[in-house]
Design an enzyme around this catalytic site. Sequence first.
Site, PDB file in Angstrom:
ATOM      1  N   GLU A  56       0.810  -0.999  -0.023  1.00 51.38           N
ATOM      2  CA  GLU A  56      -0.076  -0.019  -0.009  1.00 51.38           C
ATOM      3  C   GLU A  56       0.919   1.302   0.030  1.00 51.38           C
ATOM      4  O   GLU A  56       0.587   2.162  -0.830  1.00 51.38           O
ATOM      5  CB  GLU A  56      -0.881  -0.010   1.346  1.00 51.38           C
ATOM      6  CG  GLU A  56      -2.004  -1.192   1.381  1.00 51.38           C
ATOM      7  CD  GLU A  56      -1.000  -2.331   2.408  1.00 51.38           C
ATOM      8  OE1 GLU A  56      -0.019  -2.492   2.136  1.00 51.38           O
ATOM      9  OE2 GLU A  56      -1.768  -2.916   3.124  1.00 51.38           O
ATOM     10  N   CYS A  91      -1.914  -2.885   7.421  1.00 49.81           N
ATOM     11  CA  CYS A  91      -1.207  -3.082   8.861  1.00 49.81           C
ATOM     12  C   CYS A  91      -1.685  -1.645   9.681  1.00 49.81           C
ATOM     13  O   CYS A  91      -1.706  -0.649   9.074  1.00 49.81           O
ATOM     14  CB  CYS A  91       0.323  -3.105   8.862  1.00 49.81           C
ATOM     15  SG  CYS A  91       1.150  -1.573   8.236  1.00 49.81           S
ATOM     16  N   CYS A 101       0.417   1.237   7.293  1.00 40.65           N
ATOM     17  CA  CYS A 101      -0.352   1.720   6.238  1.00 40.65           C
ATOM     18  C   CYS A 101      -1.650   2.316   6.375  1.00 40.65           C
ATOM     19  O   CYS A 101      -2.293   3.125   5.895  1.00 40.65           O
ATOM     20  CB  CYS A 101      -0.535   0.389   5.351  1.00 40.65           C
ATOM     21  SG  CYS A 101       1.041  -0.032   4.716  1.00 40.65           S
TER      22      CYS A 101
HETATM   23  N1  LIG Z   1      -0.883  -5.152   4.571  1.00 39.50           N
HETATM   24  C1  LIG Z   1       0.261  -5.578   4.400  1.00 39.50           C
HETATM   25  N2  LIG Z   1       0.984  -5.084   3.352  1.00 39.50           N
HETATM   26  C2  LIG Z   1       2.459  -5.547   3.368  1.00 39.50           C
HETATM   27  O1  LIG Z   1       3.001  -5.142   2.281  1.00 39.50           O
HETATM   28  C3  LIG Z   1       2.794  -6.458   4.151  1.00 39.50           C
HETATM   29  N3  LIG Z   1       4.258  -6.705   4.000  1.00 39.50           N
HETATM   30  C4  LIG Z   1       2.239  -6.719   5.270  1.00 39.50           C
HETATM   31  N4  LIG Z   1       2.776  -7.323   6.334  1.00 39.50           N
HETATM   32  C5  LIG Z   1       2.006  -7.289   7.697  1.00 39.50           C
HETATM   33  C6  LIG Z   1       3.175  -7.659   8.802  1.00 39.50           C
HETATM   34  O2  LIG Z   1       2.436  -7.491   9.977  1.00 39.50           O
HETATM   35  C7  LIG Z   1       4.430  -6.802   8.860  1.00 39.50           C
HETATM   36  O3  LIG Z   1       5.365  -6.931   7.720  1.00 39.50           O
HETATM   37  C8  LIG Z   1       5.377  -7.580  10.094  1.00 39.50           C
HETATM   38  O4  LIG Z   1       4.883  -6.841  11.168  1.00 39.50           O
HETATM   39  C9  LIG Z   1       6.865  -7.011   9.878  1.00 39.50           C
HETATM   40  O5  LIG Z   1       6.759  -5.630   9.482  1.00 39.50           O
HETATM   41  P1  LIG Z   1       7.717  -5.063   8.684  1.00 39.50           P
HETATM   42  O6  LIG Z   1       7.002  -5.368   7.406  1.00 39.50           O
HETATM   43  O7  LIG Z   1       9.148  -5.464   8.535  1.00 39.50           O
HETATM   44  O8  LIG Z   1       7.678  -3.395   8.806  1.00 39.50           O
HETATM   45  N5  LIG Z   1       0.828  -6.141   5.430  1.00 39.50           N
HETATM   46 ZN   LIG Z   2       1.598  -1.819   5.859  1.00 36.91          ZN
END
Ligand SMILES: Nc1nc(=O)c(N)c(NC[C@H](O)[C@H](O)[C@H](O)COP(=O)(O)O)[nH]1
Ligand SMILES: [Zn+2]
Length: 167
Positions: A56, A91, A101
């Site tokens: 996002e 998230c 996001c």
């Molecule tokens: N909606 C969403 N879009 C994304 O592109 C992605 N990678 C996540 N992932 C959620 C997950 O909870 C997090 O990836 C972990 O909490 C690790 O955090 P980081 O990504 O390292 O900041 N969720």
């Molecule tokens: Zn996110």
Amino acid sequence: DPSDHLQYMRLALDQAQESPPKPSNFRVGALLVDADTGAILSRGYTLECEGNTHAEQCCLLKFAKAHDLPEERVGEALPPNTVIYTTMEPCNLRLSGNLSCADRIIRTKGKGGEQSIKKVYLGVKEPEKFVGDNEGRKKLEENSVECVHVPGLEERILSVATAGHEL
Ligand SMILES: Nc1nc(=O)c(N)c(NC[C@H](O)[C@H](O)[C@H](O)COP(=O)(O)O)[nH]1
Ligand SMILES: [Zn+2]
């Protein structure tokens, strides 16, 4: 109508397939769409943009760059009835500590202060692997951003999202 939503979600899933597998996050894809015209404004996937970026976040960053704006001001360039399709619920807390996001979507405001991204269409709720129960949807709805689940692709979305995880 619902079949349009499914078509956009399929395109978001195509984006998720581009994401490099990583054990510490999910492979997610997203699409920014102008709900008044149906035009696709931006596409993105996890880790597409440099750094530890979410799908996002990449959508917003790319659209902002295309309009010579920093990401935090992207709302000024977005059409007033923008929606985002994301294969996974945005998230609300990231283990990396980066801005969530949900917050990035909530802060998209037009020049008159009105909300630019009005609605989030999500393919699945976030699995409770990293942060327990993700309250992204709750936070968005508390800030007048409507969240709608688009059913039908859950299994495929989850298998793509977790492809980088040890079995
Ligand atoms: N909606 C969403 N879009 C994304 O592109 C992605 N990678 C996540 N992932 C959620 C997950 O909870 C997090 O990836 C972990 O909490 C690790 O955090 P980081 O990504 O390292 O900041 N969720
Ligand atoms: Zn996110």
